[in-house]
Design an enzyme around this catalytic site. Structure first.
Site, short mmCIF file in Angstrom:
data_model
loop_
_atom_site.label_atom_id
_atom_site.label_comp_id
_atom_site.label_asym_id
_atom_site.label_seq_id
_atom_site.Cartn_x
_atom_site.Cartn_y
_atom_site.Cartn_z
N ASP A 90 69.25 64.97 43.58
CA ASP A 90 68.29 63.95 43.13
C ASP A 90 67.89 63.00 44.25
O ASP A 90 66.76 62.52 44.29
CB ASP A 90 68.84 63.18 41.94
CG ASP A 90 70.15 62.47 42.24
OD1 ASP A 90 70.85 62.89 43.18
OD2 ASP A 90 70.47 61.49 41.53
N GLY A 91 68.78 62.75 45.22
CA GLY A 91 68.43 61.88 46.34
C GLY A 91 67.35 62.50 47.21
O GLY A 91 66.37 61.85 47.58
N ASP A 137 77.43 70.59 41.42
CA ASP A 137 77.94 69.77 40.31
C ASP A 137 77.15 69.95 39.02
O ASP A 137 77.60 69.53 37.96
CB ASP A 137 77.91 68.28 40.68
CG ASP A 137 78.93 67.93 41.75
OD1 ASP A 137 79.87 68.71 41.93
OD2 ASP A 137 78.77 66.88 42.41
N VAL A 270 86.29 74.31 49.26
CA VAL A 270 86.36 75.75 48.94
C VAL A 270 85.29 76.10 47.91
O VAL A 270 84.69 77.18 47.94
CB VAL A 270 87.76 76.10 48.38
CG1 VAL A 270 87.77 77.49 47.75
CG2 VAL A 270 88.79 76.03 49.50
N GLN A 271 85.00 75.15 47.01
CA GLN A 271 84.04 75.39 45.93
C GLN A 271 82.61 75.56 46.45
O GLN A 271 81.77 76.16 45.78
CB GLN A 271 84.07 74.23 44.94
CG GLN A 271 85.40 74.08 44.25
CD GLN A 271 85.63 72.67 43.74
OE1 GLN A 271 85.28 72.34 42.61
NE2 GLN A 271 86.23 71.82 44.55
N SER A 512 75.36 97.44 29.52
CA SER A 512 74.00 97.97 29.55
C SER A 512 72.95 96.94 29.13
O SER A 512 71.77 97.09 29.46
CB SER A 512 73.89 99.19 28.63
OG SER A 512 74.79 100.20 29.03
#
Length: 777
Positions: A90-91, A137, A270-271, A512
Site C-alpha cells: 500500500d505504501g 502478508d 524464510v517465508q 482432474s
C-alpha cells in the site's frame, strides 16, 4: 513478482508498446540512467521459477520529496513513458497515486526550469498508473490474495509438517511465529491448514484470562492422547491492552504452568524466499493465473486509461481479475490499522473481509472459544451422517473429511465413516468416527477412508439396505466425476428405494478438476504444483544443453485443466488438450515456432499434452514428430508424469479449501434435514435435496445434481463449458504466438464496499428456501 513482471512485459510487447524495466524500485525511477532499461521478450525468459524480483526493489526516501518525484518525472518524459505499472504494497501504491496526481504540476515546473520542452510536456501530458499488490502478508483490502501470499504459505506449511514429525516423536509443544506485523492472515490460514491448537493474530486479541484457557486446552489435548501441541503466533500479536504477545512469552507460560517440553521457531525471512507456487504464478489456486492474468489485466487497464480514469489496482476476487480504485483500497487498508490502534477489534476483523469466515471455520473445527467465535453448547441431534470417498484419491480429501466430521459433531450429529467407497457402503463397512479420530488428517495425502471407482448402480439394493440398517439420515460424498455420477444414480434410485430419500451433497475432489458445478476441485492445486515444480526441474536440466524440447504428458482424463494451467505456470510453448481441437497443421506450426525460437537466446522448449487430448496424436507420436522435424536444430525428451500428480502432501490451498467445503457441506445438510423432517421421519425427494457444492466465480454454490445433467458431457466425463478455456490465448501470447486476443471481456472498475457485517452464530443460521444457496466468499 517475477511472473507478474514477465506477463506485463510480454503482453505489453504483444500490443506494440515499448516496455521498460525500472530497476531498484522508486530509487531507480529517481536516479534514471541504466536503472531504466528497455525490456525484450528474451529478457524475461526463465523468470517464472525465481523468487523475489529480478529487477530489484528498494526503499526510497528521495521519492517521498517533491524534488525526487520531479527527477523521476524528468526521466520518464525523456524516454516517452506515460504508463507506469507498480507492483508493491500500500505504501508503494500510495506513492504512485501521489505521483500521478501531481504529474501536471511537475511538468509545468520542468518546463519552467528548461529541463523539458513544451512539445515534450504535451506528448506526456498525463500519466496512467495501475497497481498490482505484492505482499506476503495479504494485508491489502480489496483483493482475496496478494502476490506472494500463497508461496509464503507453502514455505510455512513445509516447516510445520517437518516440525510435526519431531514434535510427535518427543511429545512436545511447538510455537511457530510467522510474519504479520499488522495482519494475521498467514497465521490464521496456517492454523487452519495444520490443525493448530491455538492462534494469535493482531486483529483479534484473546479475551482476558486467555492464559488459563490456553493451558486447559493444551492439557485437554494431551489427555485425549495427542502427542503434540501446535501454537501459531503472528509477529504482531497482542492482548486487548495492546501489549505484545511473543512466542517466548507463550513458551514461558506453557513451561511454567504445564511443564511441557516446549520449543519455539521464528521463521523470519524464510517465508519470503523460495520458488513461487503455481497459484502465485497463475492466479487461485485455489487458484488460476494470479500473476499472468493480472499482468494481462494491468496492461489492458493502462491501454484503456484516460486522464479522467482514476488510478486502479488489479485484484483477485474468486477466480476473477477485477479493477478497483487504488485509493479506495488503500483507505480501507488504513482503516484496519486505525481500528486496531483504537482497539475496535470487531471492526478490524470485518474490514479485513475474508477473515470472518476463516475465523468461524477455525473456531468450529478447533473449538477455540473466543469473543466473535462460537460459544454455543454442543447439542445432540440423534442424526446419523455418513461420509464416503469416491473415485481416485487426491490430496485434500482428508482435510474435507476431518472438517465435516468435526462440524457434524458440533452440530450434535453422529458421524459415520464409510470405507472403500460405494462398495464399502453396500457391504456395510461403516463405523463411528470421533473428534480425535480425524486428528492430524489435514496434512495427509490420499484417502484415509479408502476409496474406489465403483458406481452404486450395481449395488443399489444393498446400499438401500445398509442405509436402513445403520439408520443413515444423510450422506456426504467426496470425490471426482464418479462421486457426481454416483450421486445421480442414488437420486435416480429414489423412485424405487425410499431409503435413498435423504439429503446428499457431493464435494468435488479430483486432480482432474472435471466435476460439473464447480470451477475448482479439491486436489487440483496440489497436482498443479507437482506438475509445475517438475517442469521447472526438467527445464533446469537443460541449462547446460542447448536447443532441447521437452514433451510432458499430464493427467486429467479428457479435461485439459492441468495441462493448460501448468502451461501458464511453467511457461510452456504449447499445451494440447481435448477441449481445444488441434490437427497436423497446428503441430507443424508449433514445430516451426520452436525452430524460430531456437535462433534466439532462449534455446529451450516445453510442450504439455493432456493424456486423452487425441487418440491418434499420442505422446509417442508427438515426440517422434518433434524429434524428426527438429533434427539438426533441437533434440527432444519426453516424460509421462503419471501417478506422481495424484500423491503428495496437500498444498495450503487444498487443505483450506477442503476444510471450508467439508464445513459448508455439513452446515447445509443440518439445515436441509430440518426442512425435510416430517411426521417423525426424514423424507427428501426434491431436486434441491441432492446437490453439488462448488465454487462458482466468487461464491460457494449448492446446485441440484439433476440440474447439472444438461451441463455435462457424460461420454468424456467433463463439463460442457469451462471458465479456464478463456486463459489459453494468454498462454499463446506469453509464448510469442501471433494470435488475436479477444479483449471484449475484461474487468470493469468496481468499488470497495465497507460493510458493517453482523456476526450471527453459524450453528443456528437460518436455511434459505431457495433451491440454490450462494454465499459470497
Amino acid at each position: 513478482m517475477n511472473a507478474a513482471v514477465r506477463a506485463t512485459v510480454r503482453v505489453g510487447i504483444y500490443t506494440g508498446a515499448k516496455v521498460y524495466f525500472v530497476h531498484e524500485g522508486y530509487q531507480g525511477l529517481v536516479d534514471g540512467g541504466d536503472n531504466i532499461k528497455l525490456a525484450t521478450w528474451e529478457s524475461v525468459s526463465m523468470m517464472l521459477q525465481l523468487g523475489g524480483t529480478v529487477i530489484g526493489s528498494a526503499r526510497c526516501m528521495d521519492f517521498r520529496a517533491r524534488e525526487g518525484r520531479m527527477k523521476a518525472a524528468l526521466n520518464l518524459v525523456k524516454l516517452g513513458i506515460t504508463n507506469l505499472c507498480v507492483i508493491g504494497g500500500d505504501g508503494s501504491l500510495t506513492g504512485a497515486n501521489q505521483f500521478r496526481k501531481e504529474w501536471a504540476t511537475l511538468l509545468v515546473d520542468l518546463v519552467k526550469s528548461g529541463k523539458i520542452t513544451d512539445d515534450e510536456a504535451r506528448k506526456s501530458s498525463h500519466l496512467n498508473i495501475v497497481g498490482m499488490v505484492g505482499s506476503i502478508d495479504n494485508d491489502f483490502c480489496g483483493t482475496d490474495m496478494t502476490i506472494g501470499t500463497d508461496s509464503a504459505l507453502h514455505r510455512i506449511i513445509e516447516v510445520v509438517d517437518a516440525i510435526t514429525t519431531t514434535a510427535q516423536s518427543h511429545q512436545r509443544t511447538f510455537i511457530l511465529e510467522v510474519m504479520g506485523r499488522h495482519c494475521g492472515y498467514l497465521a490464521l490460514v496456517t492454523a487452519l491448514a495444520c490443525g493448530a491448537d491455538w492462534v494469535f493474530i493482531p486483529e483479534m486479541p484473546p479475551d482476558e484470562g486467555w492464559e488459563g484457557h490456553l493451558c486447559r486446552r493444551l492439557a485437554d489435548q494431551r489427555a485425549r492422547g495427542s502427542r503434540l501441541n501446535v501454537i501459531i503466533v503472528a509477529e504482531g500479536a497482542m492482548d486487548r491492552g495492546g501489549n505484545p504477545i511473543s512466542s517466548e512469552d507463550i513458551k514461558k507460560l506453557v513451561e511454567k504452568n504445564l511443564g511441557f517440553d516446549t520449543r519455539t521457531t521464528v521463521l523470519g525471512h524464510v517465508q519470503r524466499g523460495g520458488t513461487p507456487s503455481a497459484f502465485d504464478r497463475i492466479l487461485v489456486g485455489i487458484s488460476l493465473c494470479l500473476c499472468a492474468r493480472m499482468g494481462v489485466e494491468a496492461v489492458m487497464a493502462l491501454l484503456e486509461a484516460t486522464p479522467e480514469t482514476p488510478a486502479c489496482v488489479v485484484s483477485l476476487s474468486g477466480n476473477q481479475a477485477v479493477r478497483l480504485p487504488l485509493m479506495e483500497c488503500v483507505q480501507v487498508t488504513k482503516d484496519v490499522t486505525t481500528a486496531m490502534a483504537e482497539k475496535r477489534w470487531e471492526d478490524a476483523i470485518k474490514l479485513r473481509g475474508n477473515f470472518i469466515k476463516l475465523v468461524k471455520t477455525l473456531a468450529l473445527t478447533e473449538m477455540c472459544h473466543r469473543s466473535l467465535l462460537v460459544t454455543s453448547p454442543l447439542l445432540q441431534s440423534n442424526i446419523n451422517v455418513a461420509i464416503v470417498n469416491i473415485g481416485a484419491p487426491c490430496a485434500g480429501m482428508n482435510a474435507a473429511v476431518r472438517s465435516a466430521v468435526r462440524i457434524g459433531i458440533i452440530q450434535g450429529h453422529n458421524m459415520l465413516a464409510v470405507h472403500d467407497g460405494f462398495e464399502g457402503l453396500a457391504q456395510g463397512k461403516i463405523e463411528p468416527i470421533t473428534w480425535t479420530g480425524v486428528s492430524g488428517w489435514t496434512g495427509k495425502g490420499g484417502s484415509e477412508l479408502g476409496t474406489k471407482r465403483v458406481l452404486p448402480s450395481e449395488y443399489i439394493e444393498e446400499i438401500s439396505l445398509t442405509i436402513a440398517k445403520f439408520n443413515i439420515h444423510s450422506l456426504v460424498i467426496i470425490g471426482g466425476f464418479e462421486a457426481y455420477m454416483g450421486g445421480l444414480e442414488l437420486v435416480q434410485g429414489r423412485d424405487k428405494y425410499e431409503e435413498l430419500c435423504i439429503p446428499m451433497v457431493v464435494i468435488p475432489a479430483t486432480v482432474s478438476n472435471n466435476v460439473p458445478g464447480s470451477d475448482f476441485s479439491i486436489g487440483a492445486d496440489t497436482a498443479l504444483n507437482t506438475i509445475t515444480s517438475t517442469c521447472d526441474r526438467i527445464k533446469q536440466s537443460a541449462a547446460g544443453t542447448k536447443r532441447r524440447v521437452f514433451i510432458i504428458e499430464t493427467a486429467g482424463g479428457y479435461c485439459g485443466y492441468l495441462a493448460t494451467m501448468a502451461g501458464l505456470a511453467a511457461g510452456a510453448d504449447a499445451a494440447y488438450i481435448y477441449e481445444d481441437k488441434f490437427g497436423i497443421r497446428d503441430l507443424e506450426m508449433n514445430v516451426e515456432h520452436l525452430v524460430q525460437k531456437m535462433k534466439t537466446d532462449v534455446k529451450r522448449g516445453l510442450i504439455l499434452r493432456n493424456e486423452n487430448c487425441n487418440a491418434n496424436y499420442t505422446t509417442d507420436f508427438i515426440f517422434a514428430l518433434y524429434s524428426e522435424e527438429g533434427k539438426g536444430i533441437f533434440d527432444c525428451r519426453k516424460n509421462v508424469l503419471g501417478h506422481m500428480q495424484q500423491g503428495g502432501t496437500p498444498t495450503p490451498f487444498d487443505r483450506n479449501f477442503g476444510t471450508k467445503m467439508g464445513s459448508k457441506a455439513v452446515l447445509w445438510i443440518t439445515e436441509k434435514l430440518k426442512e425435510v423432517y416430517r411426521h417423525g421421519r426424514i423424507f427428501a425427494n426434491t431436486p434441491d435435496s441432492a446437490c453439488v457444492l462448488g465454487m462458482k466465480k466468487r461464491a460457494l454454490t449448492f446446485q441440484p445434481l439433476a440440474e447439472l445433467k444438461e451441463q455435462t458431457d457424460f461420454e468424456h466425463r467433463i463439463p460442457k463449458t469451462s471458465w479456464w478455456l478463456k486463459l489459453r490465448p494468454i498462454m499463446k501470447i506469453l509464448a510469442k504466438y501471433n494470435i488475436s486476443l479477444d479483449t471484449s471481456e475484461h474487468a470493469h472498475m468496481e468499488h470497495v464496499i465497507k460493510k458493517r457485517v453482523s456476526m450471527p452464530a453459524p450453528l443456528m443460521k437460518k436455511a434459505s428456501p431457495a433451491t440454490k444457496h450462494e454465499e459470497e466468499e
